[in-house]
Motif scaffolding. Sequence first.
Motif, mmCIF file in Angstrom:
data_model
loop_
_atom_site.group_PDB
_atom_site.id
_atom_site.type_symbol
_atom_site.label_atom_id
_atom_site.label_comp_id
_atom_site.label_asym_id
_atom_site.label_seq_id
_atom_site.Cartn_x
_atom_site.Cartn_y
_atom_site.Cartn_z
ATOM 1 N N MET A 195 0.825 -1.195 0.000
ATOM 2 C CA MET A 195 0.000 0.000 0.000
ATOM 3 C C MET A 195 0.863 1.250 0.000
ATOM 4 S SD MET A 195 -2.872 1.431 -0.169
ATOM 5 C CE MET A 195 -4.427 0.995 0.469
ATOM 6 N N CYS A 196 1.931 1.285 0.782
ATOM 7 C CA CYS A 196 2.768 2.489 0.817
ATOM 8 C C CYS A 196 3.394 2.758 -0.542
ATOM 9 C CB CYS A 196 3.846 2.363 1.886
ATOM 10 S SG CYS A 196 3.172 2.499 3.545
ATOM 11 N N ARG A 197 3.620 1.692 -1.313
ATOM 12 C CA ARG A 197 4.188 1.879 -2.652
ATOM 13 C C ARG A 197 3.276 2.778 -3.492
ATOM 14 N NH1 ARG A 197 7.674 -1.092 -6.463
ATOM 15 N NH2 ARG A 197 6.794 -0.705 -8.530
ATOM 16 N N LEU A 198 1.981 2.574 -3.374
ATOM 17 C CA LEU A 198 1.025 3.400 -4.105
ATOM 18 C C LEU A 198 1.175 4.868 -3.714
ATOM 19 C CD1 LEU A 198 -1.457 3.661 -6.000
ATOM 20 C CD2 LEU A 198 -2.875 3.238 -4.005
ATOM 21 N N PHE A 199 1.363 5.126 -2.435
ATOM 22 C CA PHE A 199 1.480 6.500 -1.961
ATOM 23 C C PHE A 199 2.857 7.089 -2.262
ATOM 24 C CE2 PHE A 199 -1.557 4.834 1.433
ATOM 25 C CZ PHE A 199 -2.674 5.198 0.701
ATOM 26 N N ALA A 200 3.895 6.327 -1.992
ATOM 27 C CA ALA A 200 5.262 6.830 -2.141
ATOM 28 C C ALA A 200 5.658 7.020 -3.598
ATOM 29 C CB ALA A 200 6.245 5.882 -1.454
ATOM 30 N N HIS A 201 5.099 6.235 -4.478
ATOM 31 C CA HIS A 201 5.491 6.283 -5.882
ATOM 32 C C HIS A 201 4.647 7.236 -6.720
ATOM 33 C CE1 HIS A 201 8.202 2.576 -6.160
ATOM 34 N NE2 HIS A 201 8.085 2.914 -4.898
ATOM 35 N N GLN A 202 3.792 7.982 -6.066
ATOM 36 C CA GLN A 202 2.978 8.916 -6.845
ATOM 37 C C GLN A 202 3.869 10.004 -7.433
ATOM 38 O OE1 GLN A 202 0.430 11.809 -4.694
ATOM 39 N NE2 GLN A 202 1.137 10.725 -2.863
ATOM 40 N N PRO A 203 3.448 10.574 -8.537
ATOM 41 C CA PRO A 203 4.246 11.644 -9.150
ATOM 42 C C PRO A 203 4.380 12.836 -8.201
ATOM 43 C CG PRO A 203 2.515 10.888 -10.648
ATOM 44 C CD PRO A 203 2.259 10.254 -9.315
ATOM 45 N N ILE A 204 5.554 13.392 -8.153
ATOM 46 C CA ILE A 204 5.813 14.562 -7.303
ATOM 47 C C ILE A 204 4.849 15.697 -7.635
ATOM 48 C CG2 ILE A 204 7.511 16.360 -6.794
ATOM 49 C CD1 ILE A 204 9.668 14.188 -7.151
ATOM 50 N N GLU A 205 4.450 15.769 -8.897
ATOM 51 C CA GLU A 205 3.540 16.831 -9.325
ATOM 52 C C GLU A 205 2.224 16.812 -8.552
ATOM 53 O OE1 GLU A 205 4.918 14.581 -11.600
ATOM 54 O OE2 GLU A 205 6.539 15.932 -12.154
ATOM 55 N N ASN A 206 1.812 15.632 -8.054
ATOM 56 C CA ASN A 206 0.568 15.526 -7.290
ATOM 57 C C ASN A 206 0.574 16.401 -6.052
ATOM 58 O OD1 ASN A 206 -0.407 13.612 -9.047
ATOM 59 N ND2 ASN A 206 -0.381 11.938 -7.587
ATOM 60 N N TYR A 207 1.718 16.470 -5.379
ATOM 61 C CA TYR A 207 1.734 17.162 -4.095
ATOM 62 C C TYR A 207 2.542 18.453 -4.093
ATOM 63 C CZ TYR A 207 5.868 14.131 -3.455
ATOM 64 O OH TYR A 207 7.050 13.450 -3.604
ATOM 65 N N GLN A 208 2.969 18.887 -5.267
ATOM 66 C CA GLN A 208 3.579 20.206 -5.328
ATOM 67 C C GLN A 208 2.477 21.252 -5.200
ATOM 68 O OE1 GLN A 208 5.844 20.086 -8.989
ATOM 69 N NE2 GLN A 208 7.719 19.753 -7.827
ATOM 70 N N CYS A 209 2.782 22.313 -4.480
ATOM 71 C CA CYS A 209 1.769 23.349 -4.255
ATOM 72 C C CYS A 209 1.609 24.242 -5.475
ATOM 73 C CB CYS A 209 2.128 24.192 -3.045
ATOM 74 S SG CYS A 209 1.839 23.319 -1.506
ATOM 75 N N GLU A 210 0.374 24.630 -5.686
ATOM 76 C CA GLU A 210 0.006 25.545 -6.766
ATOM 77 C C GLU A 210 -0.804 26.668 -6.150
ATOM 78 O OE1 GLU A 210 -2.462 24.370 -10.236
ATOM 79 O OE2 GLU A 210 -1.158 22.612 -10.264
ATOM 80 N N LEU A 218 -2.977 18.049 -6.753
ATOM 81 C CA LEU A 218 -4.013 17.020 -6.845
ATOM 82 C C LEU A 218 -5.355 17.524 -6.325
ATOM 83 C CD1 LEU A 218 -4.519 14.183 -7.805
ATOM 84 C CD2 LEU A 218 -3.750 13.331 -5.601
ATOM 85 N N PHE A 219 -5.344 18.405 -5.324
ATOM 86 C CA PHE A 219 -6.600 18.978 -4.849
ATOM 87 C C PHE A 219 -7.250 19.831 -5.934
ATOM 88 C CE2 PHE A 219 -4.792 18.126 -0.582
ATOM 89 C CZ PHE A 219 -5.835 17.370 -0.080
ATOM 90 N N TRP A 220 -6.439 20.544 -6.713
ATOM 91 C CA TRP A 220 -7.003 21.343 -7.799
ATOM 92 C C TRP A 220 -7.674 20.447 -8.838
ATOM 93 C CZ3 TRP A 220 -8.096 26.023 -6.812
ATOM 94 C CH2 TRP A 220 -7.259 26.835 -6.046
ATOM 95 N N VAL A 221 -7.078 19.293 -9.099
ATOM 96 C CA VAL A 221 -7.666 18.349 -10.057
ATOM 97 C C VAL A 221 -9.035 17.882 -9.553
ATOM 98 C CG1 VAL A 221 -7.412 16.069 -11.120
ATOM 99 C CG2 VAL A 221 -5.438 17.606 -10.958
ATOM 100 N N VAL A 222 -9.108 17.546 -8.269
ATOM 101 C CA VAL A 222 -10.376 17.084 -7.700
ATOM 102 C C VAL A 222 -11.406 18.205 -7.725
ATOM 103 C CG1 VAL A 222 -11.517 16.165 -5.637
ATOM 104 C CG2 VAL A 222 -9.240 15.339 -6.269
ATOM 105 N N LEU A 223 -11.009 19.407 -7.349
ATOM 106 C CA LEU A 223 -11.945 20.533 -7.367
ATOM 107 C C LEU A 223 -12.461 20.820 -8.778
ATOM 108 C CD1 LEU A 223 -10.166 22.908 -4.838
ATOM 109 C CD2 LEU A 223 -12.389 21.773 -4.518
ATOM 110 N N GLU A 224 -11.603 20.701 -9.766
ATOM 111 C CA GLU A 224 -12.045 20.896 -11.147
ATOM 112 C C GLU A 224 -13.044 19.819 -11.550
ATOM 113 O OE1 GLU A 224 -8.305 21.083 -13.203
ATOM 114 O OE2 GLU A 224 -8.027 23.191 -12.693
ATOM 115 N N GLU A 225 -12.824 18.590 -11.093
ATOM 116 C CA GLU A 225 -13.763 17.504 -11.387
ATOM 117 C C GLU A 225 -15.115 17.758 -10.718
ATOM 118 O OE1 GLU A 225 -14.062 12.888 -10.201
ATOM 119 O OE2 GLU A 225 -12.292 13.393 -11.386
ATOM 120 N N ILE A 226 -15.078 18.213 -9.474
ATOM 121 C CA ILE A 226 -16.333 18.525 -8.766
ATOM 122 C C ILE A 226 -17.082 19.629 -9.498
ATOM 123 C CG2 ILE A 226 -17.341 19.421 -6.629
ATOM 124 C CD1 ILE A 226 -14.889 18.188 -5.151
#
Length: 104
Positions: free
Chosen positions: A1-16, A34-42
Amino acid sequence: MCRLFAHQPIENYQCETRSLRIGGHGTSIRLEALFWVVLEEIAAGEGLSLGRFLTKLHDEVLDLHGKADNFASLLRCSCLIYLQTQSWAGPKALHQQARADVAA
């Protein structure tokens, strides 16, 4: 499970930081990408632009509570609530990409 979290693209958690208008006032909000992506989807699911959706949410919070303290945190929590209602499917494209990255 940690592999899924640790291997995510750095771009996911860089601040915008995004500049927008809420209630006629210019402001900026800083969130992880990644929060911006979710907000855009909502917003798209509501048939609204992101700016219009955030304004609507902000106005509703003001109506309910009289103030919108820590709006960025409210947005993050809103994303989590949304993902819970989607059975953790998350943003579809990112979910599929994360699975592909782990498999590679």
